[in-house]
Design an enzyme around this catalytic site. Structure first.
Site, PDB file in Angstrom:
ATOM      1  N   ARG A   1       0.845  -1.206   0.000  1.00 39.95           N
ATOM      2  CA  ARG A   1       0.000   0.000   0.000  1.00 39.95           C
ATOM      3  C   ARG A   1       0.878   1.253   0.000  1.00 39.95           C
ATOM      4  O   ARG A   1       0.580   2.232  -0.690  1.00 39.95           O
ATOM      5  CB  ARG A   1      -0.932  -0.013   1.221  1.00 39.95           C
ATOM      6  CG  ARG A   1      -2.079  -1.012   1.092  1.00 39.95           C
ATOM      7  CD  ARG A   1      -3.136  -0.799   2.171  1.00 39.95           C
ATOM      8  NE  ARG A   1      -2.741  -1.346   3.460  1.00 39.95           N
ATOM      9  CZ  ARG A   1      -3.116  -2.548   3.911  1.00 39.95           C
ATOM     10  NH1 ARG A   1      -3.875  -3.326   3.174  1.00 39.95           N
ATOM     11  NH2 ARG A   1      -2.737  -2.967   5.109  1.00 39.95           N
TER      12      ARG A   1
ATOM     13  N   CYS B   1      -2.476 -14.373  -3.458  1.00 33.08           N
ATOM     14  CA  CYS B   1      -2.162 -14.864  -2.111  1.00 33.08           C
ATOM     15  C   CYS B   1      -2.456 -16.365  -2.021  1.00 33.08           C
ATOM     16  O   CYS B   1      -2.662 -16.895  -0.935  1.00 33.08           O
ATOM     17  CB  CYS B   1      -2.917 -14.070  -1.053  1.00 33.08           C
ATOM     18  SG  CYS B   1      -4.684 -14.067  -1.264  1.00 33.08           S
TER      19      CYS B   1
HETATM   20  N1  SAH Z   1      -6.692  -5.121  -1.082  1.00 38.99           N
HETATM   21  C1  SAH Z   1      -7.476  -5.266   0.121  1.00 38.99           C
HETATM   22  C2  SAH Z   1      -7.774  -6.721   0.458  1.00 38.99           C
HETATM   23  C3  SAH Z   1      -8.519  -7.494  -0.624  1.00 38.99           C
HETATM   24  S1  SAH Z   1      -9.234  -8.967  -0.045  1.00 38.99           S
HETATM   25  C4  SAH Z   1      -6.778  -4.523   1.267  1.00 38.99           C
HETATM   26  O1  SAH Z   1      -5.633  -4.080   1.114  1.00 38.99           O
HETATM   27  O2  SAH Z   1      -7.391  -4.382   2.322  1.00 38.99           O
HETATM   28  C5  SAH Z   1     -10.200  -9.504  -1.379  1.00 38.99           C
HETATM   29  C6  SAH Z   1     -11.564  -8.800  -1.499  1.00 38.99           C
HETATM   30  O3  SAH Z   1     -12.171  -9.247  -2.709  1.00 38.99           O
HETATM   31  C7  SAH Z   1     -12.572  -9.123  -0.409  1.00 38.99           C
HETATM   32  O4  SAH Z   1     -13.023  -7.934   0.158  1.00 38.99           O
HETATM   33  C8  SAH Z   1     -13.738  -9.840  -1.120  1.00 38.99           C
HETATM   34  O5  SAH Z   1     -15.015  -9.469  -0.608  1.00 38.99           O
HETATM   35  C9  SAH Z   1     -13.577  -9.323  -2.511  1.00 38.99           C
HETATM   36  N2  SAH Z   1     -14.074 -10.189  -3.587  1.00 38.99           N
HETATM   37  C10 SAH Z   1     -13.973 -11.537  -3.686  1.00 38.99           C
HETATM   38  N3  SAH Z   1     -14.427 -11.969  -4.888  1.00 38.99           N
HETATM   39  C11 SAH Z   1     -14.832 -10.849  -5.563  1.00 38.99           C
HETATM   40  C12 SAH Z   1     -15.360 -10.626  -6.865  1.00 38.99           C
HETATM   41  N4  SAH Z   1     -15.556 -11.643  -7.713  1.00 38.99           N
HETATM   42  N5  SAH Z   1     -15.636  -9.358  -7.238  1.00 38.99           N
HETATM   43  C13 SAH Z   1     -15.426  -8.320  -6.381  1.00 38.99           C
HETATM   44  N6  SAH Z   1     -14.903  -8.472  -5.140  1.00 38.99           N
HETATM   45  C14 SAH Z   1     -14.617  -9.722  -4.742  1.00 38.99           C
END
Ligand code: SAH
Length: 405
Positions: A223, A348
């Site tokens: 980030r 991940c």
């Molecule tokens: N980058 C974020 C963490 C991402 S975690 C950070 O730094 O905090 C992955 C996220 O993807 C989750 O919030 C989950 O709800 C979302 N997600 C999972 N599948 C998805 C999809 N098909 N379309 C949109 N969001 C999705």
């Protein structure tokens, strides 16, 4: 002591310090043992290899705690936990400069990080995250469960948290034969949202309803990287969760930020996090959508895209489908990049290593007719260490790619 003997030729990894012994590598167990009991591990020839805990229900039958025959008691856990806390001190030391403002160099107050990272801190099955004065715990194996009282007592003594919450993974515990244990540990009024600081930036964390233990602490450094790249850019943050990358990009001077997320609750918290950091909402677009669909429908062009999906391959059997998923989102995201634009693309999935992920990205770029260069490859920060002999622990890969033409 119960003795576990390996099959001939299966001692190489554990003798070098790999903490896992799969059930198929075990020749025989001497003694009666219950799930989670302490055992000594021996080679086929009878050489002592380490001490750990055993669970006949798990594919990973033994997880090693120590390579010497030391007592596994409160003093043992005190040593391991103190050693883990020592390497987090520099991350949290900025706390003393309380009130420090966020700067583009990434300096500023950080009062939250991972304190105990399972195998990476030689404590398999145990995770502890610090969110300000609060601690969140995961005890995910039957072996670690035996020491719950000692661990909680040590965390209280060493860290004096305001409250402790159990966020153990119910699915993992079920595989270990353990009941769900989530909930407040000794205070029942655990708050719905905790406000934390990361590099001087404020975030609300929902420990009780959120994902993982509430926040993706493992993306902290990535980030910061995005904050340094965002000046004047049109940014697309896919899988935005509660807006971690969106807030950093905005504070880094992004011209406009689009956050795409499937969960309405996460998106609502994303908005709150933007407001908490005084970011004008007129530069923000919050989209509740499936990223796979959004990337097909959206006609926008971006200078900087972040793709941080959930793990598509949580198990080995899911790798094929995951490859298709990663290729799909990367191909469509690459098409949305302007010339000279960059993408921070993450995986991940433990079962997809950096080599395989790079291959997937190269096929995606070829299908998107883009010529791309790799500017860097990062993982999780140092509060998520990995044991050198346990490459499986390095689950996070984040490639920064740039479109040359
Ligand atoms: N980058 C974020 C963490 C991402 S975690 C950070 O730094 O905090 C992955 C996220 O993807 C989750 O919030 C989950 O709800 C979302 N997600 C999972 N599948 C998805 C999809 N098909 N379309 C949109 N969001 C999705």
């Amino acid at each position: 002591m119960i003795k576990v003997f390996l099959k001939q030729g299966r001692e190489d990894a554990p003798s070098r310090g790999h903490p896992w012994v799969f059930s198929g590598a075990i020749e025989r167990v001497e003694g009666e043992i219950e799930a989670g009991g302490i055992v000594d591990l021996f080679s086929h020839a009878g050489e002592f290899l380490g001490r750990g805990y055993y669970n006949p229900r798990s594919q990973i039958a033994v997880r090693l705690l120590a390579r010497q025959p030391v007592a596994i008691d409160k003093a043992f856990f005190r040593g391991r936990i103190e050693s883990a806390l020592a390497i987090r001190k520099p991350i949290l030391s900025a706390e003393t400069t309380a009130g420090a403002r966020a700067t583009s160099s990434g300096a500023g107050t950080t009062n939250s990080c991972r304190l105990i990272h399972a195998e990476g801190d030689l404590l398999p099955g145990l995770i502890c995250d610090k969110y300000g004065d609060y601690l969140v715990l995961q005890i995910n194996t039957a072996g670690m469960e035996q020491f719950r009282d000692e661990i909680i007592s040590l965390l209280k003594e060493l860290l004096a948290p305001r409250m402790l919450y159990d966020c153990s993974d119910a699915a993992t515990r079920a595989q270990e034969g353990l009941p769900d244990s989530a909930g407040a540990i000794w205070q029942f009024s655990f708050p719905d949202h905790i406000e934390i600081r990361e590099n001087g930036i404020r975030f609300l964390v929902d420990v009780k309803q959120g994902q993982k233990t509430g926040f993706y602490l493992d993306q902290r450094d990535n980030r910061s990287l995005i904050r340094g790249l965002a000046q004047g850019k049109r940014v697309l943050n896919c899988f935005s969760y509660t807006g971690g990358f969106s807030v950093y990009a905005s504070l880094g001077g992004a011209a406009a930020v689009t956050s795409v997320e499937a969960s309405a609750e996460a998106l609502a918290l994303c908005k709150e996090n933007l407001m908490l950091n005084n970011i004008p909402l007129d530069s923000q677009r919050l989209v509740k959508a499936d990223v796979f669909q959004f990337l097909r429908d959206d006609q926008g062009e971006y200078d900087l895209i972040i793709l941080d999906p959930p793990a598509f391959a949580k198990r080995k059997g899911q790798v094929k489908g995951a490859i298709r998923g990663y290729k799909d989102i990367n191909l469509y995201a690459m098409k949305r990049l302007k010339k000279g634009g960059m993408i921070l693309t993450c995986s991940c999935s433990q079962h997809i290593d950096a080599d395989l992920f790079q291959k997937i990205l190269s096929y995606a770029a070829a299908d998107a007719s883009r010529q791309m260069q790799v500017l860097g490859l990062w993982g999780a920060p140092s509060d998520h260490p990995t044991a050198l002999h346990h490459p499986e622990g390095a689950y996070l890969k984040a490639f920064l790619l740039r479109v040359v033409e």
